[in-house]
Enzyme design. Structure first.
Site, PDB file in Angstrom:
ATOM      1  N   ARG A 168       0.847  -1.199   0.000  1.00  0.00           N
ATOM      2  CA  ARG A 168       0.000   0.000   0.000  1.00  0.00           C
ATOM      3  C   ARG A 168       0.878   1.242   0.000  1.00  0.00           C
ATOM      4  O   ARG A 168       0.599   2.231  -0.667  1.00  0.00           O
ATOM      5  CB  ARG A 168      -0.967   0.003   1.190  1.00  0.00           C
ATOM      6  N   TYR A 206     -13.738  18.224 -15.461  1.00  0.00           N
ATOM      7  CA  TYR A 206     -14.221  16.857 -15.385  1.00  0.00           C
ATOM      8  C   TYR A 206     -15.313  16.740 -14.314  1.00  0.00           C
ATOM      9  O   TYR A 206     -15.122  17.165 -13.171  1.00  0.00           O
ATOM     10  CB  TYR A 206     -13.036  15.940 -15.067  1.00  0.00           C
ATOM     11  N   ASP A 229      -4.663  19.898 -13.705  1.00  0.00           N
ATOM     12  CA  ASP A 229      -5.036  18.570 -14.201  1.00  0.00           C
ATOM     13  C   ASP A 229      -4.589  18.530 -15.661  1.00  0.00           C
ATOM     14  O   ASP A 229      -5.166  19.193 -16.522  1.00  0.00           O
ATOM     15  CB  ASP A 229      -6.555  18.366 -14.058  1.00  0.00           C
ATOM     16  N   LYS A 276      -6.260   7.716 -19.163  1.00  0.00           N
ATOM     17  CA  LYS A 276      -6.473   8.311 -20.473  1.00  0.00           C
ATOM     18  C   LYS A 276      -5.213   8.159 -21.337  1.00  0.00           C
ATOM     19  O   LYS A 276      -4.830   7.047 -21.635  1.00  0.00           O
ATOM     20  CB  LYS A 276      -6.903   9.773 -20.293  1.00  0.00           C
TER      21      LYS A 276
HETATM   22  C1  LIG Z   1     -11.045  10.884 -16.399  1.00  0.00           C
HETATM   23  C2  LIG Z   1     -10.591  12.146 -15.813  1.00  0.00           C
HETATM   24  C3  LIG Z   1     -10.391  12.271 -14.431  1.00  0.00           C
HETATM   25  C4  LIG Z   1     -10.683  11.128 -13.485  1.00  0.00           C
HETATM   26  O1  LIG Z   1      -9.809  10.055 -13.689  1.00  0.00           O
HETATM   27  P1  LIG Z   1     -10.201   8.508 -13.404  1.00  0.00           P
HETATM   28  O2  LIG Z   1      -8.951   7.811 -13.795  1.00  0.00           O
HETATM   29  O3  LIG Z   1     -11.379   8.196 -14.264  1.00  0.00           O
HETATM   30  O4  LIG Z   1     -10.524   8.423 -11.975  1.00  0.00           O
HETATM   31  C5  LIG Z   1      -9.906  13.469 -13.955  1.00  0.00           C
HETATM   32  N1  LIG Z   1      -9.661  14.502 -14.776  1.00  0.00           N
HETATM   33  C6  LIG Z   1      -9.846  14.418 -16.107  1.00  0.00           C
HETATM   34  C7  LIG Z   1      -9.539  15.591 -16.965  1.00  0.00           C
HETATM   35  C8  LIG Z   1     -10.333  13.246 -16.666  1.00  0.00           C
HETATM   36  O5  LIG Z   1     -10.531  13.185 -17.980  1.00  0.00           O
END
Ligand SMILES: *Cc1c(COP(=O)(O)O)cnc(C)c1O
Length: 404
Positions: A65, A117, A189, A214
């Protein structure tokens, strides 16, 4: 148009190995190979715990962890790609964002991009709002609005640039300077461009988060998330949060993400090339009202994109003229798949209003431009002509049903 980007060649990594380009770091990772056995593919250390050689002795690995060798290799690789000193890997992007916000306390105020998001909105508003945090949702691409949102309690600005789904671009350097004057942090982000096209830490940001689900993983086959930063004072608290919350990335998913990252450079370039073609084609289509793509020279922040990124990425949003076309398009595309998510090798089409941005209240969505005519395309690495053919066929079904 492909060559229009001012600064397209990938920079050298400013992390621990300053002379390697991002293309090389992506393929070879932080370690180049596994030193004990010479394994070229990082081994999956599928072990929850590790034997101690003796009392008060450790191999450096105790319990997965907190720390796991496969995850560590990935964390070092991410730090290099983002040109930061430290990387932390989580079980998803939301796991990373949820961990990050624990650096702040009840009473703190954060300014957040309004067009972000939906899951992040839900986490902040529905959960952290309840625990005494406050948030202002602002179009951060407009500096005057950002300035007006500042309060004495503001501890951070959290932005997505380009924003999702409206593709607005926020000036990272200017935001950083602004919040630093107040003693706060800028969090970016960076999911939509990936570290291959944008490195916010180099522009003054303090913390970068990613949904590794992504572009980083890139194959729509795993979830992962990251925090990358260069602040020695924040590293210990962030490690404690990662260990305490338990949303750390599993060894197998760390391996899948490492494997995906190997082709990051190739995929980002191909996604972008395809997106350029499709964006131009969509713009000419009689059933399309407006196309949002940062690579258009008449995009309102085109010059800013050129100055702070090395590419425009593979995301396109567009308004159709008639909302009745939406269900037909979503059903009639066959190569492009109707699914949420983005950044994979497969092209996906999303209806933000009911999918990714469903958690955002109606008035906020309206103000941001997320309406019943908006569709979002995550362009994959298939052949661009095939993708255009698929869209053309789906649009001609719309025409048929309208005139029937
Ligand atoms: C998908 C996404 C998230 C969340 O990520 P997960 O891996 O689905 O938890 C956060 N920010 C953006 C811009 C995203 O496209």
């Amino acid at each position: 148009m492909e060559e229009a980007h001012c600064n397209h060649s990938p920079t050298k990594s400013k992390g621990c190995v300053p002379d390697r380009s991002l293309d090389t770091v992506a393929v070879r990772g932080a370690s180049l190979f596994e030193p004990r056995t010479g394994a070229i593919s990082t081994p999956i250390y599928q072990s929850s715990t590790f034997r101690h050689p003796g009392l008060f002795e450790s191999t450096g690995f105790d319990y997965s962890r907190g720390i796991n060798p496969t995850r560590t290799e990935l964390e070092h690789t991410l730090a290099l790609l983002e040109q930061g000193r430290y990387g932390l890997a989580f079980s998803s992007g939301m796991g990373a964002i949820s961990g990050l916000i624990k650096l702040y306390r009840p009473g703190d105020h954060l300014i957040v991009s309004e067009d972000l998001y939906g899951g992040t909105y839900r986490l902040f508003n529905e959960y952290y709002g309840r625990y005494g945090f406050s948030f202002s949702w602002v179009d951060t691409s407009n500096f005057a609005l950002l300035q007006a949102a500042l309060r004495p309690q503001t501890q951070a600005i959290f932005i997505e640039t380009p924003s999702n789904p409206m593709m607005k671009v926020t000036d990272i350097g200017r935001c950083a300077e602004f919040i630093h004057r107040q003693g706060g942090q800028l969090i970016v982000d960076n999911t939509l461009l990936s570290p291959y096209f944008q490195n916010p830490l180099n522009l003054g940001a303090d913390l970068v988060v990613h949904s590794g689900t992504k572009y980083l993983s890139g194959h729509n086959d795993t979830l992962s998330g990251f925090i990358v930063h260069s602040n020695a004072r924040l590293e210990q608290p962030l490690r404690e949060i990662q260990k305490s919350e338990g949303a750390s990335l599993s060894p197998f998913d760390a391996w899948l993400t490492l494997r995906g990252i190997k082709t990051l450079a190739l995929r980002m370039k191909k996604c972008e090339q395809n997106a350029q073609r499709i964006a131009l084609w969509l713009r000419e289509h009689p059933r399309v009202d407006q196309v949002f793509f940062t690579g258009f020279e008449d995009h309102p922040q085109y010059a800013l994109s050129c100055s702070q990124t090395r590419g425009f990425g593979g995301m396109i949003s567009f308004y159709v003229k008639d909302p009745k076309d939406v269900p037909i398009l979503l059903q009639k595309v066959s190569l492009i798949l109707f699914a949420e998510s983005l950044g994979g090798v497969e092209s996906l089409i999303t209806y933000p209003l009911v999918q990714t941005h469903n958690a955002i209240p109606d008035d906020m969505r309206k103000a941001a431009g997320i309406n019943d005519r908006l569709l979002r395309l995550s362009v994959g690495i298939e052949d661009a002509e095939d993708l255009i053919g698929d869209l053309a066929a789906a649009f001609s079904q719309c025409t048929k049903e309208r005139t029937a």
